[in-house]
Write a protein that holds these residues in place. Sequence first.
Motif, mmCIF file in Angstrom:
data_model
loop_
_atom_site.group_PDB
_atom_site.id
_atom_site.type_symbol
_atom_site.label_atom_id
_atom_site.label_comp_id
_atom_site.label_asym_id
_atom_site.label_seq_id
_atom_site.Cartn_x
_atom_site.Cartn_y
_atom_site.Cartn_z
ATOM 1 N N CYS A 125 0.979 -1.238 0.010
ATOM 2 C CA CYS A 125 -0.023 0.132 0.000
ATOM 3 C C CYS A 125 1.078 0.997 0.053
ATOM 4 O O CYS A 125 1.706 1.361 0.730
ATOM 5 C CB CYS A 125 -0.949 0.085 1.171
ATOM 6 S SG CYS A 125 -1.994 1.527 1.146
ATOM 7 N N CYS A 179 -2.036 6.182 -1.329
ATOM 8 C CA CYS A 179 -2.259 7.378 -2.101
ATOM 9 C C CYS A 179 -3.801 7.711 -2.064
ATOM 10 O O CYS A 179 -4.006 8.619 -2.796
ATOM 11 C CB CYS A 179 -1.983 6.645 -3.548
ATOM 12 S SG CYS A 179 -2.922 5.412 -4.077
ATOM 13 N N CYS A 236 -7.823 4.405 -3.941
ATOM 14 C CA CYS A 236 -9.198 3.725 -3.408
ATOM 15 C C CYS A 236 -10.304 4.380 -2.823
ATOM 16 O O CYS A 236 -11.530 4.170 -3.251
ATOM 17 C CB CYS A 236 -8.826 2.480 -2.381
ATOM 18 S SG CYS A 236 -7.806 3.249 -0.958
ATOM 19 N N CYS A 268 -6.615 0.431 -7.545
ATOM 20 C CA CYS A 268 -5.508 0.802 -6.571
ATOM 21 C C CYS A 268 -4.515 0.364 -7.513
ATOM 22 O O CYS A 268 -4.063 -0.600 -8.107
ATOM 23 C CB CYS A 268 -5.781 -0.575 -5.530
ATOM 24 S SG CYS A 268 -4.220 -0.612 -4.644
ATOM 25 N N ARG A 274 -5.035 -5.285 -3.432
ATOM 26 C CA ARG A 274 -6.353 -5.573 -3.117
ATOM 27 C C ARG A 274 -6.960 -6.876 -3.947
ATOM 28 O O ARG A 274 -7.665 -6.720 -4.925
ATOM 29 C CB ARG A 274 -7.428 -4.194 -3.034
ATOM 30 C CG ARG A 274 -6.875 -3.205 -2.395
ATOM 31 C CD ARG A 274 -7.685 -1.931 -2.536
ATOM 32 N NE ARG A 274 -8.904 -1.763 -1.799
ATOM 33 C CZ ARG A 274 -8.946 -0.944 -0.518
ATOM 34 N NH1 ARG A 274 -7.900 -0.045 -0.590
ATOM 35 N NH2 ARG A 274 -9.917 -0.879 -0.117
HETATM 36 S S1 SF4 Z 1 -5.382 2.947 -3.689
HETATM 37 FE FE1 SF4 Z 1 -4.270 0.885 -3.318
HETATM 38 S S2 SF4 Z 1 -1.981 1.775 -2.729
HETATM 39 FE FE2 SF4 Z 1 -3.400 3.695 -2.976
HETATM 40 S S3 SF4 Z 1 -4.111 3.763 -0.735
HETATM 41 FE FE3 SF4 Z 1 -5.427 2.418 -1.678
HETATM 42 S S4 SF4 Z 1 -5.172 0.525 -1.062
HETATM 43 FE FE4 SF4 Z 1 -3.161 1.683 -0.854
#
Ligand code: SF4
Lengths: 356, 216
Positions: A31, A34, A37, A233, A238
């Motif tokens: 993760c 960012c 999501c 994401c 995920r």
């Molecule tokens: S989109 Fe993916 S990488 Fe970005 S905060 Fe959400 S879970 Fe984390």
Amino acid sequence: MSEKTDIGRELDGVLQKPKRQLAMVFDLNKCLGCHTCSISCKRQWTREEGMDNMWWAVVNTMPGKGTPKNWEGMGGGWDEKGEPRPSKIPTRDEFGDAWKFNKEEVFHGGKGKTVYLKPVNTKGEDPDWGPNWDEDEGGGEYPNSHFFYLPRICNHCTHPACLEACPRGAIYKRDEDGVVLINDKQCKGFRFCMEACPYKRIYYNHVRDVTQKCIFCFPRVEKGVAPACARQCPGRLRFVGYLDDENGPIHKLVHKFKVALPLHQEYGTQPNVYYVPPLSPPAVDMHGKVDPSKPRIPTEYLEGLFGPRVKDVLAVLEAEKEKKAKGLPSELMDTLIVYKWPENIFPDFVQDPANL
Amino acid sequence: MLVKRMDVGGDALGDPAASVWGTAKGETVALMQAPAAMQPTKYITTKWQDKPYGQTKSLTVKALRNADEIAFRLEWQDPTKNEQRIENTDFPDAAAMLFPLSEDAPLFMGMEGAPVNLWYWRADHPSRARSDMATGIGTSRVMDDTSITAKAVHANGRWTVVMRRALRVEKEAASAIQIVPGQTLRTTFAVWEGSNLERAGIKAFSPAWLELQIEA
Ligand code: SF4
Ligand code: SF4
């Protein structure tokens, strides 16, 4: 945890068990924080009246107070004896509320050079909390300060405290996939669900006088499209699928390799969102000397979140990483890496929403 | 209790301060806490079993009819006025009347095959009451097609609320009480104290029916 207990439970002497259970696994090692999501969920579902303060998907910095603020200390769920733990309704301020900005004044009032954009909450006050207020603060002391990101949605629990607290029977768990939904025609805005959910993943719509929460993007899922948070994401962490699909990544990570753990299992709701705990670099002293025996994120802290198996899981991850580094095969690492997107990460939900 | 026929306009009937209410004889109805053990979910029972709620001791009711409308004037003590719904923990004050739609409907929200009609007023919508139907605890459904108008005053630590409706209703006729002059019917009451986060079955209720004779 046996496979049985995470797909069924006794209620008033009757086994409650959906035909299948959809689940997600979040690999916290990937993760980026960012918030893509959260934003894709927001754009998809929470743009209507009364939803401006809702973030069905959030990403919290850990260690941190989270969303709503200090939710881990609010109670809810079930105790060791299976009795409900009393809790409270989180306030708007604890969630962070929706802020309003003086855009009119700054952009159109001719004061663009003297007045700056300033948020106020619903009460007209200076906000002192928000969904990511303590973002990137983390814990620990220099040079061992640390943090990681923890994405959170409704866990679509097998033993959902929200469902069982509702006096209206307005919350139900779908037989075909175990998704937990609130029927807003039955809901009367009593908010017992907000109290009883120990993860505090339910919001109150003040305009419509009903409660609302993550719906596992069921209209997308029904068309073979992954939930928006998962599809968008960029970290590709995920995983989405059915727990009983032995060839799918969910079953492999949860049951075969046993590296995905529920958050605060002790709350007793049997969550269907699982986390691969984060590895961390070793601790260093003030002179930069590395102590390989001590991880920078204290293991006890992770155990507080993901339970006593954390140590084993981290050891497995390290060992498999080692193997991979030596050029040896590792099915676990291959599963986590996701060579082929989207088929390796949500094999049943690879439809491109743009083509529908 | 006799529901006298007074040939005044509907606006007078609907006004809690109208002088016509001076001519109506009131009845004081005792209220008690709805038992925690009877709450429909274990969470609610556990959370509330040792907490005080439903402490409104009584309510005074008066009723009048004119040629085609009926009005009920409820009055009860409530030192804290809770009418807003801004914070997640805001629950407005509320009151309800329950009418059985069949002979054997239980006083506790009716049952399967023996429905009840609820007239529900809440302080965040002070000028209307909702019409609900229920067939047991936790089953009430909003019908709302029968227009019950309301007028509420909070003064001197008391709520006075008048709920007023046509005697006979066409829409949703099967789920709302029909009031026939000359007839006797039964009703019962509930009060929710917003400052104590009371809602749903967390309330004060009247454990007995009140008989109403509708003057012909
Ligand atoms: S989109 Fe993916 S990488 Fe970005 S905060 Fe959400 S879970 Fe984390
Ligand atoms: S996380 Fe909370 S809202 Fe979601 S199913 Fe579990 S108890 Fe219900």
